[in-house]
Design an enzyme around this catalytic site. Structure first.
Site, mmCIF file in Angstrom:
data_model
loop_
_atom_site.group_PDB
_atom_site.id
_atom_site.type_symbol
_atom_site.label_atom_id
_atom_site.label_comp_id
_atom_site.label_asym_id
_atom_site.label_seq_id
_atom_site.Cartn_x
_atom_site.Cartn_y
_atom_site.Cartn_z
ATOM 1 N N LYS A 55 0.819 -1.218 0.000
ATOM 2 C CA LYS A 55 0.000 0.000 0.000
ATOM 3 C C LYS A 55 0.858 1.276 0.000
ATOM 4 O O LYS A 55 2.071 1.221 0.275
ATOM 5 C CB LYS A 55 -0.946 -0.032 1.203
ATOM 6 C CG LYS A 55 -1.960 -1.191 1.152
ATOM 7 C CD LYS A 55 -3.006 -1.059 2.251
ATOM 8 C CE LYS A 55 -4.006 -2.194 2.190
ATOM 9 N NZ LYS A 55 -5.121 -2.008 3.178
ATOM 10 N N TYR A 73 -12.446 -2.687 -3.982
ATOM 11 C CA TYR A 73 -12.997 -2.813 -2.630
ATOM 12 C C TYR A 73 -14.523 -2.764 -2.614
ATOM 13 O O TYR A 73 -15.117 -2.439 -1.584
ATOM 14 C CB TYR A 73 -12.422 -1.708 -1.743
ATOM 15 C CG TYR A 73 -11.006 -1.973 -1.271
ATOM 16 C CD1 TYR A 73 -10.702 -3.094 -0.494
ATOM 17 C CD2 TYR A 73 -9.970 -1.086 -1.569
ATOM 18 C CE1 TYR A 73 -9.414 -3.327 -0.036
ATOM 19 C CE2 TYR A 73 -8.669 -1.321 -1.115
ATOM 20 C CZ TYR A 73 -8.406 -2.442 -0.342
ATOM 21 O OH TYR A 73 -7.136 -2.680 0.119
ATOM 22 N N PHE A 92 -15.852 2.986 6.613
ATOM 23 C CA PHE A 92 -14.464 3.357 6.296
ATOM 24 C C PHE A 92 -14.180 3.387 4.791
ATOM 25 O O PHE A 92 -13.053 3.645 4.379
ATOM 26 C CB PHE A 92 -13.475 2.414 7.015
ATOM 27 C CG PHE A 92 -13.654 0.950 6.692
ATOM 28 C CD1 PHE A 92 -13.122 0.389 5.542
ATOM 29 C CD2 PHE A 92 -14.349 0.113 7.574
ATOM 30 C CE1 PHE A 92 -13.281 -0.959 5.242
ATOM 31 C CE2 PHE A 92 -14.514 -1.242 7.292
ATOM 32 C CZ PHE A 92 -13.975 -1.778 6.118
ATOM 33 N N ASN A 152 -2.160 0.285 6.609
ATOM 34 C CA ASN A 152 -1.701 -0.977 7.196
ATOM 35 C C ASN A 152 -0.768 -1.774 6.276
ATOM 36 O O ASN A 152 -0.701 -2.996 6.340
ATOM 37 C CB ASN A 152 -2.886 -1.813 7.694
ATOM 38 C CG ASN A 152 -3.767 -2.336 6.574
ATOM 39 O OD1 ASN A 152 -3.652 -1.888 5.437
ATOM 40 N ND2 ASN A 152 -4.627 -3.286 6.879
ATOM 41 N N HIS A 164 -2.116 -5.498 1.567
ATOM 42 C CA HIS A 164 -3.380 -6.223 1.418
ATOM 43 C C HIS A 164 -3.045 -7.611 0.911
ATOM 44 O O HIS A 164 -2.115 -7.774 0.123
ATOM 45 C CB HIS A 164 -4.304 -5.525 0.402
ATOM 46 C CG HIS A 164 -5.447 -6.398 -0.029
ATOM 47 N ND1 HIS A 164 -6.607 -6.503 0.698
ATOM 48 C CD2 HIS A 164 -5.576 -7.260 -1.071
ATOM 49 C CE1 HIS A 164 -7.409 -7.388 0.107
ATOM 50 N NE2 HIS A 164 -6.802 -7.858 -0.969
ATOM 51 N N GLU A 167 -9.353 -11.211 -7.459
ATOM 52 C CA GLU A 167 -8.428 -10.092 -7.286
ATOM 53 C C GLU A 167 -7.240 -10.169 -8.248
ATOM 54 O O GLU A 167 -6.798 -9.149 -8.775
ATOM 55 C CB GLU A 167 -7.947 -10.052 -5.828
ATOM 56 C CG GLU A 167 -9.073 -9.683 -4.866
ATOM 57 C CD GLU A 167 -8.640 -9.646 -3.408
ATOM 58 O OE1 GLU A 167 -7.456 -9.915 -3.105
ATOM 59 O OE2 GLU A 167 -9.500 -9.335 -2.559
HETATM 60 P P1 CMP Z 1 -7.461 -4.641 3.389
HETATM 61 O O1 CMP Z 1 -6.984 -6.027 3.628
HETATM 62 O O2 CMP Z 1 -6.827 -3.896 2.291
HETATM 63 O O3 CMP Z 1 -9.053 -4.682 3.150
HETATM 64 C C1 CMP Z 1 -9.891 -3.584 3.466
HETATM 65 C C2 CMP Z 1 -9.165 -2.506 4.216
HETATM 66 O O4 CMP Z 1 -9.996 -1.570 4.877
HETATM 67 C C3 CMP Z 1 -8.339 -3.124 5.319
HETATM 68 O O5 CMP Z 1 -7.243 -3.802 4.753
HETATM 69 C C4 CMP Z 1 -8.012 -1.894 6.164
HETATM 70 O O6 CMP Z 1 -6.856 -1.211 5.728
HETATM 71 C C5 CMP Z 1 -9.217 -0.962 5.911
HETATM 72 N N1 CMP Z 1 -10.043 -0.787 7.099
HETATM 73 C C6 CMP Z 1 -10.265 0.382 7.734
HETATM 74 N N2 CMP Z 1 -11.068 0.218 8.786
HETATM 75 C C7 CMP Z 1 -11.385 -1.098 8.836
HETATM 76 C C8 CMP Z 1 -12.186 -1.910 9.703
HETATM 77 N N3 CMP Z 1 -12.835 -1.383 10.733
HETATM 78 N N4 CMP Z 1 -12.266 -3.227 9.455
HETATM 79 C C9 CMP Z 1 -11.621 -3.778 8.387
HETATM 80 N N5 CMP Z 1 -10.852 -3.068 7.544
HETATM 81 C C10 CMP Z 1 -10.718 -1.748 7.754
#
Ligand code: CMP
Length: 141
Positions: free
Chosen positions: A10, A50, A58, A113, A116, A127
């Site tokens: 990311k 997404y 979010f 974070n 992914h 994906e």
């Molecule tokens: P990712 O695995 O990329 O999939 C969805 C993303 O949404 C997740 O990682 C997080 O970076 C983001 N996200 C933000 N808030 C939340 C939440 N409460 N629960 C899950 N994903 C979240």
């Protein structure tokens, strides 16, 4: 079983110059990079990726974060690749991620974070196809 999974490094991790470090963890764990590109995601492309989260509170923050800078999209191949990648990443929320995982070491928040990874065979297939054509994937056998 041999599997393929989609990995995204990311914008936060790219900005930290951690691309090599993260790919190295995949390789050391026995996963092979069979496709790889750096891209700036458009809003449409990020929203489509997404889509399953479109009703979540979010969602807008997630899309704006994912379009805030380049990402590295990869296909990882190997034995049990989906679960192995998830183990290497650690929990979605870096505060809950086990020590030594990618998110524990590089992520700063649940939004930023670092990585992914696909969560199941069906999502992995979808994906991978969302980002790569068959010709762009180079199985190493
Ligand atoms: P990712 O695995 O990329 O999939 C969805 C993303 O949404 C997740 O990682 C997080 O970076 C983001 N996200 C933000 N808030 C939340 C939440 N409460 N629960 C899950 N994903 C979240």
């Amino acid at each position: 079983a041999q599997e393929r999974t989609l990995s995204i490094i990311k914008p936060d991790a790219v900005a930290k110059n951690a691309v090599g470090d993260i790919i190295s963890r995949f390789e050391k764990a026995g996963l092979q990079v069979v496709a790889c590109k750096m891209v700036n995601l458009s809003k449409d492309k990020a929203e489509g990726f997404y889509a399953e989260h479109s009703e979540r509170p979010f969602f807008n923050d997630l899309v704006s974060f994912m379009t805030s800078g380049p990402v590295v999209v990869q296909v990882l191949e190997g034995d049990n690749a989906i679960a192995k990648n998830r183990e290497l990443m650690g929990a979605t929320d870096p505060k809950k991620a086990e020590a030594g995982t990618i998110r524990a070491d590089f992520a700063t928040s649940i939004d930023a974070n670092a990585v992914h990874g696909s969560d199941a065979p069906e999502s992995a297939q979808r994906e991978v196809a969302y980002f790569f054509s068959d010709e762009e994937i180079c199985p190493r056998g």
